[in-house]
Design an enzyme around this catalytic site. Structure first.
Site, PDB file in Angstrom:
ATOM      1  N   HIS A 142      -3.066   6.908   1.766  1.00 53.10           N
ATOM      2  CA  HIS A 142      -3.488   5.609   1.246  1.00 53.10           C
ATOM      3  C   HIS A 142      -4.957   5.394   1.575  1.00 53.10           C
ATOM      4  O   HIS A 142      -5.384   5.579   2.725  1.00 53.10           O
ATOM      5  CB  HIS A 142      -2.643   4.496   1.848  1.00 53.10           C
ATOM      6  N   ASN A 181     -10.159  -0.177  -1.366  1.00 51.13           N
ATOM      7  CA  ASN A 181      -8.712  -0.207  -1.137  1.00 51.13           C
ATOM      8  C   ASN A 181      -8.042  -0.823  -2.359  1.00 51.13           C
ATOM      9  O   ASN A 181      -8.134  -2.024  -2.587  1.00 51.13           O
ATOM     10  CB  ASN A 181      -8.404  -1.019   0.121  1.00 51.13           C
ATOM     11  N   CYS A 201       0.805  -1.228   0.000  1.00 51.02           N
ATOM     12  CA  CYS A 201       0.000   0.000   0.000  1.00 51.02           C
ATOM     13  C   CYS A 201       0.836   1.275   0.000  1.00 51.02           C
ATOM     14  O   CYS A 201       0.342   2.340  -0.374  1.00 51.02           O
ATOM     15  CB  CYS A 201      -0.943   0.001   1.199  1.00 51.02           C
TER      16      CYS A 201
END
Length: 315
Positions: free
Chosen positions: A241, A271, A113
């Site tokens: 993120h 995500n 990430c």
């Protein structure tokens, strides 16, 4: 040693939209449950004939077009991804082949990430050293390939997509557009977010990640601003993120970016791992929420419990 700058950015998402109601037909969950816990409403899912390098190439082509450059102008391709199926050719080489980029240095960066901000820093350092002149920096992940679609704790989180930036060396005397990176990790907690096994599957210890992100990361993000000589209250934008709205909003508040536009693309994209920062950044620019020259904090965190952040100027 004049530094580097982002001159253009682009993004790409597959066409298929997966809603919370769709997921409620697959696992024991509901739209209300998902929204209240992570803030996600929808996400995009790539088909079996859409590999991660294709997602990356689409985003990179848009960034190239926005920069007014051709594939011949690029001499470095960096792709941040943790969902490449094959070990070789790497994703960067496949993207270069798809776009017809002749002879670039082609590297994959796997920091999950936080991958895009690590790759952006690597490109900045390379250009500063004179080892390249123009780079494509891409974050792309096909999280649907590594998701257990029977696990309601993880399958509600993920989406697929890509974002890309064209980074060039600054001309002599010009101010750098990418600030110093602040990066690091907590290796002893690396198990808290993982993609492992055969076949590989995404899993995480959600409460541990939440506590770490909301308590430890604000001070680190403020240090990234200090390294750039930018006060948090002077930031025009904050692109974290896109993991979970319940992480993004408290973290942005604790950083002290009181005047900044906060990226909340997680609500519509889920995500997307390494793609999340360039994807969200590109959307803010596309809709005019940020202007050329605005200072924006990019801050990635997650897998390995790694983090990397820098203040950049909008193209």
């Amino acid at each position: 040693m004049n530094g580097s700058r982002i001159v253009a950015i682009g993004h790409y998402q597959p066409a298929q939209v997966l809603t919370n109601d769709d997921l409620a037909g697959m696992v024991d969950t509901s739209d209300e449950w998902i929204r209240s816990r992570v803030g996600i409403r929808t996400r995009r899912i790539a088909g079996p004939d859409e590999p991660v390098d294709e997602l990356a190439a689409h985003a990179a082509a848009k960034a190239l077009a926005a920069a007014g450059l051709t594939p011949d102008d690029i001499d470095l391709v960096l792709v941040a991804t943790s969902t490449a199926v094959d070990r070789s050719p790497n994703t960067a080489a496949r993207v270069a082949a798809r776009l017809g980029i002749p002879g670039p240095a082609a590297l994959d960066v796997n920091v999950v990430c936080a991958g895009f901000t690590h790759a952006l820093a690597t490109a900045d350092h390379t250009l500063r050293a004179g080892a390249a002149t123009r780079a494509l920096v891409i974050g792309a992940d096909k999280m649907s390939d590594v998701t257990d679609w029977t696990d309601r704790s993880t399958c509600v989180l993920v989406g697929d997509g890509a974002g890309a930036a064209v980074v060039t060396a600054c001309p002599p005397g010009a101010e750098a557009g990418i600030g110093p990176v602040l990066w690091g990790s907590v290796p002893e907690m690396g198990h808290a977010v993982r993609i492992e096994g055969t076949p590989p599957r995404f899993a995480q210890e959600g409460q541990s990640v939440y506590r770490w992100a909301t308590t430890r990361l604000p001070a680190i993000a403020r240090q990234a601003c200090e390294k750039a000589g930018t006060a948090p209250e002077d930031l025009a934008g904050v692109v974290l993120h896109q993991a979970n709205l319940r992480i993004i909003e408290p973290l942005a508040h604790k950083i002290g970016a009181v005047n900044a536009v906060i990226a909340r693309d997680v609500t519509e994209s889920g995500n997307t791992s390494a793609a999340s920062i360039p994807l969200a950044f590109s959307k803010l620019l596309e809709r005019g929420a940020l202007r050329s020259g605005d200072p924006v904090l990019l801050f990635g965190f997650g897998g390995n419990l790694s983090y990397a952040g820098q203040v950049v100027r909008c193209p």
